[in-house]
Design a protein around this motif. Structure first.
Motif, PDB file in Angstrom:
ATOM      1  N   THR B 308     -26.597  34.320  10.035  1.00  0.00           N
ATOM      2  CA  THR B 308     -26.780  34.964   8.733  1.00  0.00           C
ATOM      3  C   THR B 308     -25.980  36.260   8.610  1.00  0.00           C
ATOM      4  N   GLN B 309     -25.187  36.602   9.623  1.00  0.00           N
ATOM      5  CA  GLN B 309     -24.554  37.932   9.653  1.00  0.00           C
ATOM      6  C   GLN B 309     -23.362  38.078   8.708  1.00  0.00           C
ATOM      7  N   PHE B 310     -22.443  37.122   8.785  1.00  0.00           N
ATOM      8  CA  PHE B 310     -21.202  37.178   7.995  1.00  0.00           C
ATOM      9  C   PHE B 310     -20.541  38.552   8.083  1.00  0.00           C
ATOM     10  N   SER B 311     -20.245  38.945   9.285  1.00  0.00           N
ATOM     11  CA  SER B 311     -19.702  40.292   9.516  1.00  0.00           C
ATOM     12  C   SER B 311     -18.381  40.500   8.762  1.00  0.00           C
ATOM     13  N   ASP B 312     -18.198  41.700   8.224  1.00  0.00           N
ATOM     14  CA  ASP B 312     -16.936  42.052   7.572  1.00  0.00           C
ATOM     15  C   ASP B 312     -15.985  42.738   8.541  1.00  0.00           C
ATOM     16  N   LYS B 313     -16.517  43.073   9.720  1.00  0.00           N
ATOM     17  CA  LYS B 313     -15.651  43.713  10.718  1.00  0.00           C
ATOM     18  C   LYS B 313     -14.777  42.641  11.369  1.00  0.00           C
ATOM     19  N   LYS B 314     -13.745  43.114  12.058  1.00  0.00           N
ATOM     20  CA  LYS B 314     -12.827  42.184  12.715  1.00  0.00           C
ATOM     21  C   LYS B 314     -12.702  42.513  14.194  1.00  0.00           C
ATOM     22  N   LYS B 315     -12.326  41.499  14.939  1.00  0.00           N
ATOM     23  CA  LYS B 315     -11.998  41.693  16.356  1.00  0.00           C
ATOM     24  C   LYS B 315     -10.738  40.903  16.657  1.00  0.00           C
ATOM     25  N   THR B 316      -9.942  41.417  17.582  1.00  0.00           N
ATOM     26  CA  THR B 316      -8.720  40.698  17.958  1.00  0.00           C
ATOM     27  C   THR B 316      -8.842  40.195  19.390  1.00  0.00           C
ATOM     28  N   TRP B 317      -8.767  38.880  19.519  1.00  0.00           N
ATOM     29  CA  TRP B 317      -8.806  38.232  20.850  1.00  0.00           C
ATOM     30  C   TRP B 317      -7.361  38.007  21.283  1.00  0.00           C
ATOM     31  N   ARG B 318      -7.055  38.416  22.528  1.00  0.00           N
ATOM     32  CA  ARG B 318      -5.669  38.276  22.996  1.00  0.00           C
ATOM     33  C   ARG B 318      -5.585  37.192  24.068  1.00  0.00           C
ATOM     34  N   PHE B 319      -4.694  36.236  23.855  1.00  0.00           N
ATOM     35  CA  PHE B 319      -4.520  35.128  24.800  1.00  0.00           C
ATOM     36  C   PHE B 319      -3.075  35.069  25.300  1.00  0.00           C
ATOM     37  N   VAL B 320      -2.923  34.745  26.590  1.00  0.00           N
ATOM     38  CA  VAL B 320      -1.590  34.523  27.161  1.00  0.00           C
ATOM     39  C   VAL B 320      -1.607  33.158  27.846  1.00  0.00           C
ATOM     40  N   ALA B 321      -0.619  32.345  27.527  1.00  0.00           N
ATOM     41  CA  ALA B 321      -0.529  31.018  28.154  1.00  0.00           C
ATOM     42  C   ALA B 321       0.888  30.819  28.666  1.00  0.00           C
ATOM     43  N   ASP B 322       0.999  30.401  29.914  1.00  0.00           N
ATOM     44  CA  ASP B 322       2.320  30.147  30.499  1.00  0.00           C
ATOM     45  C   ASP B 322       2.576  28.660  30.593  1.00  0.00           C
ATOM     46  N   ASN B 323       3.808  28.287  30.255  1.00  0.00           N
ATOM     47  CA  ASN B 323       4.262  26.906  30.441  1.00  0.00           C
ATOM     48  C   ASN B 323       3.357  25.889  29.750  1.00  0.00           C
ATOM     49  N   VAL B 324       3.101  26.128  28.478  1.00  0.00           N
ATOM     50  CA  VAL B 324       2.357  25.146  27.681  1.00  0.00           C
ATOM     51  C   VAL B 324       3.256  24.654  26.545  1.00  0.00           C
ATOM     52  N   ARG B 325       2.881  23.503  25.966  1.00  0.00           N
ATOM     53  CA  ARG B 325       3.741  22.961  24.917  1.00  0.00           C
ATOM     54  C   ARG B 325       3.180  23.225  23.527  1.00  0.00           C
ATOM     55  N   ASP B 326       2.036  23.906  23.455  1.00  0.00           N
ATOM     56  CA  ASP B 326       1.423  24.094  22.139  1.00  0.00           C
ATOM     57  C   ASP B 326       0.331  25.137  22.285  1.00  0.00           C
ATOM     58  N   PHE B 327      -0.242  25.536  21.151  1.00  0.00           N
ATOM     59  CA  PHE B 327      -1.339  26.500  21.154  1.00  0.00           C
ATOM     60  C   PHE B 327      -2.323  26.084  20.072  1.00  0.00           C
ATOM     61  N   ALA B 328      -3.627  26.091  20.404  1.00  0.00           N
ATOM     62  CA  ALA B 328      -4.666  25.757  19.432  1.00  0.00           C
ATOM     63  C   ALA B 328      -5.864  26.645  19.695  1.00  0.00           C
TER      64      ALA B 328
END
Lengths: 155, 768
Positions: B308-328
């Motif tokens: 029920t929160q529906f937060s208006d704040k934001k967060k940034t998640w940082r991902f690093v992937a080596d030697n992959v053919r795609d990102f999802a």
């Protein structure tokens, strides 16, 4: 990817129906093999009570018989041939339905109108394999082809 | 040196004349090309070269392009839009200068005017449901597709580009030379579709009870097309069926979402401390070293509390992937999150699950353990899983794979109950989609062209994994003894292979052009590989060759030929006949037993011998010494007395010959066969297969013979075999264990079996 087209898990809409004419016993034996989840979806769309197709739940035979009579019609020289539902079996995600069609006299051909699941799944393909001794013939029923005359022998 | 007597020579001529005269046609036939089923595949295969060798391995000039991405993404949950800015660094490892680059815009298949929407013929139904009518004729089509805001050089100068459906050509100021590198940026956004109503691989599911969405997002950014030695640019449009051809590279992704969302994605999370609560972070650390049971990072209660929160704040998640053919990635405030560590060879890998409460109780019980089983089985048959994690995300109606992450279906009823079909469907799809990490995420085949290369190999491996899962978790499959695999067993492909030829395509067809994609790209190749392993090659030779293929092409781009060639190269089993039949044709297996003749050794020549002699004006005296007389039981000259006595007793020639030439031969009757059968095997089916036969004898014993497939090389329709035995033969069965997918077993037995059909069996069951 797993392709799916119904609310469950398989990737194509297809069924197969083996039809074997046993002249000695005066019947055509029909063994219909289809995906159980397709049948469940279709029967569910015809009733308000919850349908679950497995041996532990309530019988759906009356619903099924009504449905089969709606989608499968056989006749010769415009005389309808009644179909007689014998029962069904579940195996993994498939169901097999056994139907007997009395055909006491030898006739040349039987007219068949067959629309299994076509209303619900437009891409449904129903393959029919007819067998009489060593004579075999296959028919593909789908949205475009709902009627065939089934020749009972190659003579 | 032995010399032939005049008589022997004339006899040879005489016998060969009989053979010749029988075969002489009345009219001269024309010639023909080599139609032999065992002909090598020189015409189908391309010529080996420095890029790809005849052995099926990458050649010394093999190259592949490298494409690295740095992306900033923002998910706008309220407006269901996704914004992105990406910098692509393209390394040209090819020997060719490239004047332009092709970029894939997969989202454009959701444009209102996309040609893919009109790719199929339609028919009009006289009776139509209102919902179908509204959908087909009244609804506005979804307004999707990429909005490309800019394509720029790293200096901010605009680059010119042309969009052709789902492909964008970026024209470069100057060609990228061999060995060169080029960076450029694309800024874009698009409107996210509802994947449940749209039946898509990517999008959101909307939960009307609480107003939330669960996003599973893929094919969401402009991705570089593959350039290689086989296709040049692989810019075959995305029509919906043929999946993806993608380059390996490294990804750095900053993903901004509402602050109450939980996110999983391809790659290692770089800032868990920033995006997780203290308690979540503690559990996250604990999970990294917990090997026996999944650790809950976000519990069901915690997920429900956020609905029920529906937060208006934001967060940034940082991902690093080596030697992959795609990102999802997947993102929602509804997600429950669990994970555990799995030891895969020398590496520790996290098995992870992400699911809304609607997935429970099924998901907390089975998802993460199914992931762990997949990593274990696949790694043993191919190579150790090289990525740090494998995530299974629950999405309604979807099974779809990406590097390190996949979406899977399987949802209980609202009251929390579920059928066995739902449970096994869910475990199977998780195994299948996690398994796709191996094919095609790491063994990176071109899905756009060859759907079977990943789907078929993965479905084959799925079968082995399911069976191991059943063995390791017997309580999960009770009361069954074996996991109910839908595919893999030869018998299960029979309905497809015996179907109407007009709706069957060879496996070697593009996914867009086949009639039944499921059996074509998944079930048939998987079954073919299973038959290859169990029946044709044997597990030891197959497993070594299969592993060799996986390891040779790990992190590379194989073609079908690389697979076909490697399987032969590493096993010394000629399989051209198998690839030709199972992969290049729609032939099927049908092998049976025909006439069976029983022969006896006679002391006297039968009528057939006299007839033969008379025809050539000879007498018994003209025959060389030591000729034996064989009489068929159905011949006029057969006399029941011939069936008595052993061959040695019945034939003076045999006794004399042994005495003169082989005095050391054990002459006791026990060593000499008493019964002689000439058995005809017929092959109405087009596929050649090893001829597996079980002989049953009067004393109750059975004998299994496997005649090599080569038995069919000179006659594709009928072969005869002589069986010499001292036990009376009472039965013959071809393919007794149903391991070849023989589509018609009514001709598999002698004497002709009057096996009760399944129908008759059922009929007597219900009567009983």
């Amino acid at each position: 990817m797993i392709l799916f087209t119904s609310f469950d898990i398989h990737e194509v809409y297809i069924s197969s129906l083996q039809m074997e004419w046993k002249q000695q016993s005066g019947e055509i034996q029909l063994t219909l093999q289809l995906f159980t989840d397709d049948l469940e979806t279709v029967l569910q769309s015809r009733t308000d009570s919850r349908i679950q197709l497995d041996p532990d739940h309530q019988s759906v035979d009356s619903l099924l018989v009504l449905y089969l009579n709606e989608v499968l019609a056989l006749s010769y020289f415009n005389n309808p041939i009644p179909i007689s539902y014998l029962g069904k079996k579940y195996q993994d995600d498939l169901s097999r339905i056994f139907i007997s069609v009395p055909l006491p006299e030898a006739v040349e051909k039987v007219d068949m109108e067959y629309q299994l699941f076509l209303k619900q799944f437009p891409s449904q393909q129903n393959v029919v394999h007819f067998k009489n001794g060593s004579y075999l013939k296959s028919y593909l029923f789908d949205g475009q082809n709902r009627r065939y005359s089934i020749l009972l022998s190659d003579q | 040196m032995r010399t032939l007597t005049y008589l022997q020579t004339s006899l040879l001529t005489f016998f060969s004349f009989i053979l010749w005269s029988q075969d002489t046609p009345t009219e001269r036939e024309g010639g023909h090309l080599n139609n032999n089923k065992f002909k090598q595949l020189y015409e189908e295969f391309s010529t080996p070269n420095r890029y790809r060798t005849a052995s099926g391995a990458p050649g010394d000039s093999y190259y592949q392009q490298q494409v690295d991405y740095v992306m900033d993404l923002e998910l706008d949950d309220r407006n269901t839009k996704l914004y992105g800015e990406e910098t692509i660094t393209y390394s040209n490892n090819s020997p060719d200068a490239l004047p332009y680059l092709w970029v894939q815009l997969d989202q454009n298949i959701r444009q209102k005017e996309a040609p893919a929407l009109e790719k199929n013929g339609t028919g009009f139904q006289p009776l139509t449901r209102a919902s179908t009518f509204v959908k087909n004729y009244m609804d506005e089509p979804f307004d999707g597709g990429f909005h490309i805001e800019s394509v720029k050089t790293t200096n901010g100068k605009p680059l010119s580009y042309v969009i052709n459906q789902t492909m964008m050509r970026v024209d470069l100021p100057s060609p990228i030379p061999p060995g060169g590198q080029y960076s450029f940026s694309i800024k874009w956004w698009y409107k996210i579709n509802n994947h449940v109503t749209n039946r898509a691989r990517s999008g959101y599911e909307y939960f009307p009870e609480d107003g939330n969405r669960a996003y599973v997002i893929a094919q969401f950014f402009p991705r570089m097309a593959v350039y290689n030695d086989v296709e040049g640019w692989q810019n075959y449009q995305f029509w919906g069926n043929g999946e993806f051809a993608l380059n390996f590279g490294n990804y750095e992704v900053n993903l901004t979402v509402p602050s109450d969302h939980v996110v999983e994605a391809t790659g290692q999370l770089q800032n868990p401390k920033e995006v997780l609560s203290r308690e979540e972070f503690k559990r996250y650390k604990t999970a990294q070293n917990t090997f026996d049971t999944p650790i809950i990072i976000v519990s069901e209660d915690e997920a429900i509390a956020k609905e029920t929160q529906f937060s208006d704040k934001k967060k940034t998640w940082r991902f690093v992937a080596d030697n992959v053919r795609d990102f999802a990635f997947a993102s929602s405030r509804k997600f429950i999150w669990d994970m555990m560590a799995v030891q895969v060879g020398p590496r520790k890998v996290m098995a992870v699950s992400l699911y809304p409460k609607e997935g429970n109780p099924l998901w907390e019980d089975y998802s993460t353990v199914a992931v762990a089983q997949t990593l274990d089985t696949y790694s043993r048959y191919t190579f150790n899983y090289p990525y740090p994690k494998a995530v299974s995300v629950h999405a309604r109606n979807q099974g779809m794979e990406y590097p390190m992450i996949c979406w899977n279906y399987g949802r209980p009823e609202e009251d929390g109950t579920y059928s066995d079909r739902t449970k096994f469907g869910m475990i199977s799809v998780i195994i299948h989609e996690v398994g796709h990490n191996y094919f095609p995420m790491i063994v990176n085949s071109d899905e756009r062209q060859w759907g079977w290369m990943d789907e078929g190999l993965d479905t084959f491996m799925q079968y082995l994994t399911e069976q191991e899962f059943g063995a390791n978790f017997p309580e999960a499959i009770r009361p069954l003894e074996n996991y109910p695999s839908r595919r893999g067993e030869p018998s299960k492909i029979i309905p497809y292979m015996s179907g109407d030829q007009s709706i069957i395509s060879p496996i070697m067809s593009n996914a867009e052009n086949v009639f039944q994609l499921g059996p074509n790209a998944y079930a048939k190749p998987a079954t073919a590989l299973n038959i290859l392993r169990e029946t044709v090659m044997g597990e030891e030779l197959f497993d070594y060759a299969f592993k060799t293929y996986a390891q040779r092409w790990m992190f590379k781009h194989p073609t079908p030929e690389d697979f076909f060639r490697t399987m032969e190269d590493a096993s010394a089993v000629d399989l051209d006949w198998f690839w030709r039949g199972w992969f290049y044709s729609t032939d099927y297996v049908d092998i049976g037993v025909g006439e069976v003749k029983k022969y006896h050794v006679s002391s006297e020549p039968g009528k057939e011998v006299y007839d033969l002699l008379e025809q050539y004006n000879m007498t018994l005296e003209d025959l060389p010494e030591h000729m034996m007389y064989m009489v068929a039981e159905n011949s006029d000259s057969f006399d029941p007395s011939m069936a008595e006595g052993s061959p040695l007793e019945n034939s003076k020639s045999l006794r004399d010959y042994i005495a003169e030439n082989n005095p050391e031969v054990d002459r006791s009757d026990a060593k000499a066969p008493k019964y002689f059968y000439e058995i005809e095997f017929e092959k109405p089916g087009g596929l050649v297969m090893p001829l597996i036969v079980e002989y049953s004898y009067a004393d109750g014993s059975k004998e299994r013979m496997t005649y090599p497939v080569q038995i069919w090389r000179k006659n594709d329709a009928v072969v005869r075999k002589v069986l010499a035995t001292n036990k009376e033969l009472i039965g013959i069965e071809v393919d007794p264990d149903a391991e070849t997918a023989d589509i018609d077993t009514s001709n598999n037995s002698w004497p002709q079996d009057t096996v009760e059909s399944e129908f008759d069996r059922f009929k007597s069951e219900i009567k009983g």
